[in-house]
Design an enzyme around this catalytic site. Structure first.
Site, PDB file in Angstrom:
ATOM      1  N   ASP A  19       1.935  15.612  -1.352  1.00  0.00           N
ATOM      2  CA  ASP A  19       2.522  14.267  -1.223  1.00  0.00           C
ATOM      3  C   ASP A  19       2.859  13.952   0.234  1.00  0.00           C
ATOM      4  OD1 ASP A  19       2.857  13.506  -4.189  1.00  0.00           O
ATOM      5  OD2 ASP A  19       3.784  15.483  -4.044  1.00  0.00           O
ATOM      6  N   GLU A  54       1.383   3.389   0.276  1.00  0.00           N
ATOM      7  CA  GLU A  54       0.213   3.385  -0.588  1.00  0.00           C
ATOM      8  C   GLU A  54       0.362   2.266  -1.612  1.00  0.00           C
ATOM      9  OE1 GLU A  54      -2.092   6.956  -2.253  1.00  0.00           O
ATOM     10  OE2 GLU A  54      -0.869   6.273  -3.936  1.00  0.00           O
ATOM     11  N   ASP A  67       4.151   7.899   0.439  1.00  0.00           N
ATOM     12  CA  ASP A  67       3.326   8.084  -0.756  1.00  0.00           C
ATOM     13  C   ASP A  67       4.276   8.005  -1.947  1.00  0.00           C
ATOM     14  OD1 ASP A  67       1.138   8.710  -2.415  1.00  0.00           O
ATOM     15  OD2 ASP A  67       1.615  10.849  -2.328  1.00  0.00           O
TER      16      ASP A  67
END
Length: 159
Positions: A139, A67, A7
């Site tokens: 996260d 991501e 992430d």
């Protein structure tokens, strides 16, 4: 098969590594890489670069899931894009196969609903990985969600 989910972020980069065996997934490791807010951006990017060059060979993933940039506030998008650039460079240098997913794709894969809440996603991660508590920090939980999404994508390819 081992999948590392990332992430991206400049201040906090979440990571989550899972081991996939058949239809089951187990957590190998998860956490965050942080950079000091008062450091120059170049130093922070160097910190991410160095830490990823240590983390990835340690975890030895077969795939890395990242991501993909989606719609953020412009100032946030720029720093995330800079962090993504460093991540992509490291993955290329280490010859890591890459899969990318947008936040709605992750939400859809884990909850069946592309507009699910962060809590819905965290609960799905907890349930699927048989964790006693919600994974923290956020996260790292997001990174585990990205890795789980990749495991489902991989299953679809090999079905």
């Amino acid at each position: 098969m081992r999948i590392l989910g990332l992430d991206p972020g400049l201040a906090t980069l979440g990571y989550g590594c899972i081991e996939v065996q058949g239809n089951t997934c187990q957590v190998c490791d998860f956490g965050v890489i942080t950079t000091p807010a008062d450091a120059p951006v170049g130093d922070r990017l160097q910190n991410l670069y160095t830490d990823l060059h240590t983390l990835i060979p340690t975890l030895q993933p077969d795939w890395v899931a990242l991501e993909r940039l989606f719609f953020y506030k412009m100032s946030h998008t720029i720093v995330v894009a800079q962090a993504r650039g460093v991540i992509l460079l490291v993955l290329s240098q280490l010859h890591c196969p890459l899969l990318e997913f947008t936040p709605p794709q992750v939400k859809q894969a884990l909850t069946g609903y592309g507009n699910a809440t962060k809590m819905d996603v965290q609960q799905a991660v907890q349930r699927e990985l048989h964790l006693g508590t919600l994974p923290k920090p956020d996260d790292a939980a997001d990174a585990l969600a990205i890795a789980l999404t990749a495991s489902r994508h991989y299953e679809g390819i090999n079905a």
